[in-house]
Scaffold this motif. Structure first.
Motif, PDB file in Angstrom:
ATOM      1  N   ARG A  15      19.625  51.785  16.736  1.00 52.73           N
ATOM      2  CA  ARG A  15      20.082  52.004  15.370  1.00 52.73           C
ATOM      3  C   ARG A  15      21.380  52.803  15.366  1.00 52.73           C
ATOM      4  NH1 ARG A  15      16.414  53.548  10.143  1.00 52.73           N
ATOM      5  NH2 ARG A  15      15.732  51.425  10.636  1.00 52.73           N
ATOM      6  N   ILE A  16      22.319  52.398  14.498  1.00 53.32           N
ATOM      7  CA  ILE A  16      23.610  53.063  14.353  1.00 53.32           C
ATOM      8  C   ILE A  16      23.542  54.037  13.178  1.00 53.32           C
ATOM      9  CG2 ILE A  16      26.065  52.706  13.886  1.00 53.32           C
ATOM     10  CD1 ILE A  16      25.727  49.869  15.036  1.00 53.32           C
ATOM     11  N   LEU A  17      23.980  55.288  13.430  1.00 53.62           N
ATOM     12  CA  LEU A  17      23.877  56.317  12.394  1.00 53.62           C
ATOM     13  C   LEU A  17      25.224  56.918  11.997  1.00 53.62           C
ATOM     14  CD1 LEU A  17      20.730  58.207  13.734  1.00 53.62           C
ATOM     15  CD2 LEU A  17      20.814  56.485  11.928  1.00 53.62           C
ATOM     16  N   ASP A  18      26.249  56.766  12.845  1.00 53.08           N
ATOM     17  CA  ASP A  18      27.536  57.387  12.543  1.00 53.08           C
ATOM     18  C   ASP A  18      28.651  56.723  13.340  1.00 53.08           C
ATOM     19  OD1 ASP A  18      27.244  58.377  15.162  1.00 53.08           O
ATOM     20  OD2 ASP A  18      26.367  60.252  14.444  1.00 53.08           O
ATOM     21  N   ASP A  19      29.856  57.270  13.232  1.00 54.74           N
ATOM     22  CA  ASP A  19      31.012  56.694  13.913  1.00 54.74           C
ATOM     23  C   ASP A  19      30.909  56.792  15.430  1.00 54.74           C
ATOM     24  OD1 ASP A  19      32.115  56.021  11.499  1.00 54.74           O
ATOM     25  OD2 ASP A  19      33.501  57.718  11.407  1.00 54.74           O
ATOM     26  N   GLU A  20      30.236  57.819  15.930  1.00 52.39           N
ATOM     27  CA  GLU A  20      30.073  57.941  17.380  1.00 52.39           C
ATOM     28  C   GLU A  20      29.218  56.803  17.925  1.00 52.39           C
ATOM     29  OE1 GLU A  20      28.667  61.770  18.506  1.00 52.39           O
ATOM     30  OE2 GLU A  20      30.460  62.829  17.796  1.00 52.39           O
TER      31      GLU A  20
ATOM     32  N   ASP B 107      20.654  46.589  -0.319  1.00 49.28           N
ATOM     33  CA  ASP B 107      21.150  47.958  -0.235  1.00 49.28           C
ATOM     34  C   ASP B 107      20.451  48.776   0.846  1.00 49.28           C
ATOM     35  OD1 ASP B 107      23.033  47.654  -2.248  1.00 49.28           O
ATOM     36  OD2 ASP B 107      21.578  48.090  -3.824  1.00 49.28           O
ATOM     37  N   ASN B 108      19.134  48.623   0.960  1.00 46.30           N
ATOM     38  CA  ASN B 108      18.339  49.474   1.843  1.00 46.30           C
ATOM     39  C   ASN B 108      18.289  48.874   3.247  1.00 46.30           C
ATOM     40  OD1 ASN B 108      16.751  51.648   2.564  1.00 46.30           O
ATOM     41  ND2 ASN B 108      14.831  50.640   1.983  1.00 46.30           N
ATOM     42  N   ILE B 109      19.445  48.901   3.944  1.00 51.60           N
ATOM     43  CA  ILE B 109      19.527  48.287   5.258  1.00 51.60           C
ATOM     44  C   ILE B 109      19.959  49.310   6.295  1.00 51.60           C
ATOM     45  CG2 ILE B 109      20.053  45.991   4.365  1.00 51.60           C
ATOM     46  CD1 ILE B 109      23.008  46.534   5.096  1.00 51.60           C
ATOM     47  N   ALA B 110      19.778  48.940   7.566  1.00 53.75           N
ATOM     48  CA  ALA B 110      20.232  49.754   8.691  1.00 53.75           C
ATOM     49  C   ALA B 110      21.053  48.872   9.624  1.00 53.75           C
ATOM     50  CB  ALA B 110      19.043  50.355   9.433  1.00 53.75           C
ATOM     51  N   LEU B 111      22.071  49.469  10.267  1.00 55.52           N
ATOM     52  CA  LEU B 111      22.898  48.758  11.239  1.00 55.52           C
ATOM     53  C   LEU B 111      22.400  49.061  12.648  1.00 55.52           C
ATOM     54  CD1 LEU B 111      26.488  49.382   9.827  1.00 55.52           C
ATOM     55  CD2 LEU B 111      24.832  47.629   9.181  1.00 55.52           C
TER      56      LEU B 111
ATOM     57  N   LYS C  27      30.747  53.807   7.746  1.00 63.49           N
ATOM     58  CA  LYS C  27      30.654  53.667   6.296  1.00 63.49           C
ATOM     59  C   LYS C  27      31.182  52.304   5.829  1.00 63.49           C
ATOM     60  CE  LYS C  27      32.094  55.964   1.998  1.00 63.49           C
ATOM     61  NZ  LYS C  27      32.858  57.115   1.437  1.00 63.49           N
ATOM     62  N   ASP C  28      32.322  51.870   6.415  1.00 65.41           N
ATOM     63  CA  ASP C  28      32.901  50.589   6.025  1.00 65.41           C
ATOM     64  C   ASP C  28      32.008  49.421   6.426  1.00 65.41           C
ATOM     65  OD1 ASP C  28      35.002  51.901   4.931  1.00 65.41           O
ATOM     66  OD2 ASP C  28      36.462  51.385   6.485  1.00 65.41           O
ATOM     67  N   LEU C  29      31.453  49.482   7.636  1.00 65.01           N
ATOM     68  CA  LEU C  29      30.574  48.397   8.092  1.00 65.01           C
ATOM     69  C   LEU C  29      29.304  48.319   7.254  1.00 65.01           C
ATOM     70  CD1 LEU C  29      30.749  48.476  12.000  1.00 65.01           C
ATOM     71  CD2 LEU C  29      31.698  46.780  10.437  1.00 65.01           C
ATOM     72  N   LEU C  30      28.722  49.469   6.931  1.00 61.15           N
ATOM     73  CA  LEU C  30      27.511  49.482   6.125  1.00 61.15           C
ATOM     74  C   LEU C  30      27.781  48.885   4.743  1.00 61.15           C
ATOM     75  CD1 LEU C  30      24.530  50.351   5.917  1.00 61.15           C
ATOM     76  CD2 LEU C  30      25.338  52.564   5.049  1.00 61.15           C
ATOM     77  N   SER C  31      28.910  49.251   4.139  1.00 64.70           N
ATOM     78  CA  SER C  31      29.269  48.718   2.824  1.00 64.70           C
ATOM     79  C   SER C  31      29.453  47.208   2.883  1.00 64.70           C
ATOM     80  CB  SER C  31      30.547  49.395   2.330  1.00 64.70           C
ATOM     81  OG  SER C  31      30.983  48.830   1.113  1.00 64.70           O
ATOM     82  N   ARG C  32      30.131  46.725   3.940  1.00 62.90           N
ATOM     83  CA  ARG C  32      30.373  45.282   4.055  1.00 62.90           C
ATOM     84  C   ARG C  32      29.066  44.514   4.252  1.00 62.90           C
ATOM     85  NH1 ARG C  32      34.949  42.039   4.913  1.00 62.90           N
ATOM     86  NH2 ARG C  32      34.214  39.907   4.596  1.00 62.90           N
ATOM     87  N   MET C  33      28.165  45.024   5.081  1.00 63.77           N
ATOM     88  CA  MET C  33      26.901  44.328   5.338  1.00 63.77           C
ATOM     89  C   MET C  33      26.003  44.313   4.101  1.00 63.77           C
ATOM     90  SD  MET C  33      27.114  43.047   8.298  1.00 63.77           S
ATOM     91  CE  MET C  33      28.859  42.843   7.909  1.00 63.77           C
ATOM     92  N   ARG C  34      26.082  45.339   3.292  1.00 63.51           N
ATOM     93  CA  ARG C  34      25.320  45.335   2.033  1.00 63.51           C
ATOM     94  C   ARG C  34      25.790  44.204   1.131  1.00 63.51           C
ATOM     95  NH1 ARG C  34      25.404  51.903   1.064  1.00 63.51           N
ATOM     96  NH2 ARG C  34      23.405  52.368   2.116  1.00 63.51           N
ATOM     97  N   ASN C  35      27.101  43.952   1.135  1.00 64.28           N
ATOM     98  CA  ASN C  35      27.645  42.869   0.322  1.00 64.28           C
ATOM     99  C   ASN C  35      27.314  41.507   0.916  1.00 64.28           C
ATOM    100  OD1 ASN C  35      28.808  44.597  -1.559  1.00 64.28           O
ATOM    101  ND2 ASN C  35      30.716  44.774  -0.420  1.00 64.28           N
TER     102      ASN C  35
END
Length: 348
Positions: A301-306, A286-290, A273-281
């Protein structure tokens, strides 16, 4: 309260261990700069045995504690609470919009009241494991150095006031003589501007503030007027040490590479969640994937903490094969548009 009840409560309190927290007060707030920037509360805890110590907690930790306690102790019928139920104090609600510092400041009196009422509940409640762990001073808490603790100062103490301009011009500062600022990680400044230096980020970059904005800048582009004090240079191990994260935005038109500086240790495992928020900034989308690249070079593709944990584990296995700066994370983030599936290897 009847006298027998009062005597019983006092007797129960005397039986409590000396390390049980009995009061807590917020001494200050501190900003933590990492993959996301947030404020945490510096709390002074007093125990039954008379000892005092500091802990550091975010609002979301208060919220998690309150949810746990509600699930265990909130009575189904408030009019007829059972033997293992009690009426919990109200926790100030979440705020989703606004200045983070102002939100944190405004919560202080409410959270102080919340902690006072929470620790004033029946004696048996103070033995709850979740409550004790929240107020327990961890090794990480004990290693922190508080900045000011302004709310623990005696009310009669006189605090010397310094005019802002005088304070600024006594600070380490530099003058810009080469205009720069094309990179998102750099402060945009023009030749002749004055900036105030706060930290040494690496051998070539400093951190500073100008025009009410804080960022990093090449040391070779400025003329140092007053240097940083000794001990705040690169590699001193203090709070100003930065780590660099390589991020790549993959688009149909090419790759946009950014080096993002964060005040986090290289061994940390951030949350998805933190990485997704930082990359959006960082990329202002907004509509991105890690994503990350596996040892075969395929994009995953990364979907969760695991998935974050797996990415870090695989990247550590590749250490030594890729030459990186000493302050750069061993893993990279590959950011794509969430709707773009063409970047993945779909061959059987």
């Amino acid at each position: 309260m009847s006298l027998p009840q009062q005597l019983r409560d006092e007797s129960d309190f005397d039986q409590l261990p000396h390390n049980i927290p009995v009061s807590a007060t917020i001494a200050d707030i501190e900003e933590k700069k990492g993959f996301i920037d947030y404020f945490r509360f510096v709390i002074e805890v007093k125990t039954k045995g008379g000892s005092k110590y500091l802990i550091y907690r975010r609002y979301r930790e208060f919220f998690s504690l309150h949810q746990l306690l509600e699930a265990k102790y909130s009575p189904e019928d408030p009019e007829k609470p059972g033997p293992n139920a009690c009426i919990l104090p109200s926790l100030p609600g979440k705020v989703f919009i606004g200045n983070k510092q102002e939100i944190a400041e405004s919560r202080i009196p409410e959270l102080n009241t919340y902690m006072k009422r929470l620790l004033g509940l029946p004696t048996w409640f103070l033995l709850d494991e979740a409550l004790r762990m929240f107020f327990y001073q961890t090794d990480q808490d004990s290693q922190q150095l508080p900045q000011t603790l302004r709310r623990l100062r005696p009310p009669t103490r006189k605090v010397k006031t310094v005019k802002p301009n005088m304070d600024l011009f006594s600070s380490p500062r530099a003058e810009v003589y080469v205009e720069f600022g094309e990179s998102k990680t750099e402060t945009e400044l023009e030749e002749g501007e004055l900036l105030f230096v706060s930290a040494c980020v690496s051998a070539d970059y400093l951190q500073g503030t100008a025009n009410n904005q804080t960022g990093i800048f090449p040391e070779s582009f400025v003329k140092i007027i007053k240097p940083l004090p000794e001990g705040e240079s690169e590699g001193d191990g203090g709070d100003h040490t930065y780590s660099c994260l390589r991020c790549l935005m993959l688009t149909p038109t090419g790759v946009d590479t950014r080096d993002v500086c964060v005040q986090e240790d290289l061994t940390i495992q951030p949350t998805y969640k933190d990485l997704l928020s930082r990359m959006r900034n960082v990329f202002e989308k907004d509509n991105i994937a890690l994503n990350y690249r596996d040892p075969e070079g395929d994009l995953i593709r990364i979907l969760d903490d695991e998935d974050i944990q797996l990415m870090i584990k695989e990247s550590r296995g590749q250490q030594g094969k890729v030459k990186r700066p000493v302050n750069q994370f061993p893993w990279e983030l590959h950011v794509t548009l969430a709707s773009d599936l063409s970047v993945y290897n779909t061959e059987a």
